[in-house]
Write an enzyme that holds these catalytic residues in place. Sequence first.
Site, PDB file in Angstrom:
ATOM      1  N   SER A 240      -5.322  95.098 111.383  1.00 51.85           N
ATOM      2  CA  SER A 240      -4.542  96.226 110.910  1.00 51.85           C
ATOM      3  C   SER A 240      -3.961  97.028 112.062  1.00 51.85           C
ATOM      4  CB  SER A 240      -5.409  97.147 110.048  1.00 51.85           C
ATOM      5  OG  SER A 240      -6.375  97.812 110.848  1.00 51.85           O
ATOM      6  N   GLU A 263      -2.000  91.618 117.373  1.00 47.86           N
ATOM      7  CA  GLU A 263      -0.972  91.306 116.368  1.00 47.86           C
ATOM      8  C   GLU A 263      -1.319  92.170 115.166  1.00 47.86           C
ATOM      9  OE1 GLU A 263       0.078  90.082 112.973  1.00 47.86           O
ATOM     10  OE2 GLU A 263      -0.767  88.111 113.454  1.00 47.86           O
ATOM     11  N   CYS A 300       0.614  87.386 107.720  1.00 43.48           N
ATOM     12  CA  CYS A 300       1.279  88.401 108.537  1.00 43.48           C
ATOM     13  C   CYS A 300       2.784  88.166 108.615  1.00 43.48           C
ATOM     14  CB  CYS A 300       0.674  88.431 109.934  1.00 43.48           C
ATOM     15  SG  CYS A 300       0.536  86.824 110.721  1.00 43.48           S
ATOM     16  N   GLU A 389       3.950  97.903 105.986  1.00 44.91           N
ATOM     17  CA  GLU A 389       3.431  96.673 105.390  1.00 44.91           C
ATOM     18  C   GLU A 389       2.503  96.969 104.213  1.00 44.91           C
ATOM     19  OE1 GLU A 389       1.304  92.556 106.916  1.00 44.91           O
ATOM     20  OE2 GLU A 389       0.717  94.461 107.841  1.00 44.91           O
TER      21      GLU A 389
END
Length: 504
Positions: A240, A263, A300, A389
């Site tokens: 996250s 990431e 992702c 997101e």
Amino acid sequence: MSWTPNGKHLIAGEWIWADATFVSTPATGPSHPFAKGTPELVVNACAAAEDAFWTYGYTSRSERADFLDAIADEIEARGAAITEIGTQETGLPAARLEGERGRTTGQLRLFAQHIRKGDYLDLRTDEALPDRKPLPRPEIRLIQRPIGPVAVFGASNFPLAFSTAGGDTAAALAAGCCVVVKGHSAHPGTGEIVAEAILAAIEKTNMPKGVFSLIQGGDRKVGEALVTNPFIKAVGFTGSLAGGRALFDLCAQRPEPIPFFGELGSVNPMFMLPEAVKARGTSLGEGWAGSLTMGAGQFCTNPGIAIVIDGADADGFVQSTRTALEKVGPQVMLTDGIAAAYRDGKNRFDSRNSVKPVLTTESSDRKASPNLYETTGDAFLNDHTLGEEVFGPLGVVVRVRSVDDMVHLAKGLQGQLTTTIHMDAGDTDDARKLLPILERKAGRVLANGFPTGVEVVDAMVHGGPYPASTNFGATSVGTMSIRRFLRPVSYQNIPNDVLAAIND
């Protein structure tokens, strides 16, 4: 069940129990107790990694390649048991786990091939010029060297390919770095059986035991202890934005700051150019729905946003997407926490007056159903939360007035892992306008495809400008990812027989 976890940590070749425990929460099947990680275990694992580095960091490329191949062999030997425990813990279908296992062993073998070739060393030599005036020049050689022990955090959404023996671990071991993994509590049994495979490979190839350790579960203090341990020289993380940013800040605040290769997430916008939408809007909608809901949207690279020029063609594209999504039933999510976060994300969109629902569904417990919304380009740019997101099968259509509006919106995007242009031949000029912007926004730019899959190849970049990742010059997938765990060293006038050991 043919394999039962022992619930212990693997610290430098020894299975270690701890007084504090947690119980796994599988989607199906039995729960199991696991020892909780502690800062003390982190200290022991990192010290063992530092000690082992003095041997492992100076092994030959051939020896390390054989080790990577042995890990792949041992994982494959446990294939059925890995699938069994993995499907129970995550709710992912067996075919998905088997494919991910193949990717995991494939990238281990790819790195073995890569280091055998030796190109990654970037060897450079400037010959001595003893007669140069006014001063002679010494011989200078450059070679890439491993940085030291590396910390890796297991990912919730990839129990194999981005976890215990995943890409970060494979790249670090290939570079010559020892690895300490903090396993993810969503799939501790899967992590343990893969660690078992790594230990078998260590013993088979006679590597130092401290080259790898796995610390299970634990609270935030365990992660903090790991990234602040003075023996750790870099961190690989997939997770996250909030958790990654907190660890990134800790790495930067250390007395010796270290790189944090995180990431952190992306909405992966797609730009639907007018000729493409006019000619094949129906198929584009169907394709988007399939990509958006693949694996319950828990990738992702999930393309969560589609930007389209308002009008009848856009209407057809949206309707096609909705029709395809309506056919997708509830899917099991990886954890209860991820399922709850998905519901919270949906509620955020439901509360926005600037957002119009196209398809809304109710999700409960650990299952998620797809949702689709639409908004305007102006609203999207004015409300940054619409571009955050939502991890799961939720899509947003952004309607704009023109290609110029698309260009303006693209300039306002945050960093992304991917961006996509859907185009036909008549869209070439418009694509040329977008490409210079999109390449500044993402690590991978696609045409006429969906970004959900990430190929493990030499040319792949899986990363991008912040907040997609914390280091825009790095990738966590592909052979170039080894560069994260190397640093260049110049050797001046060092005799060949002294350098031989590190050139091998």
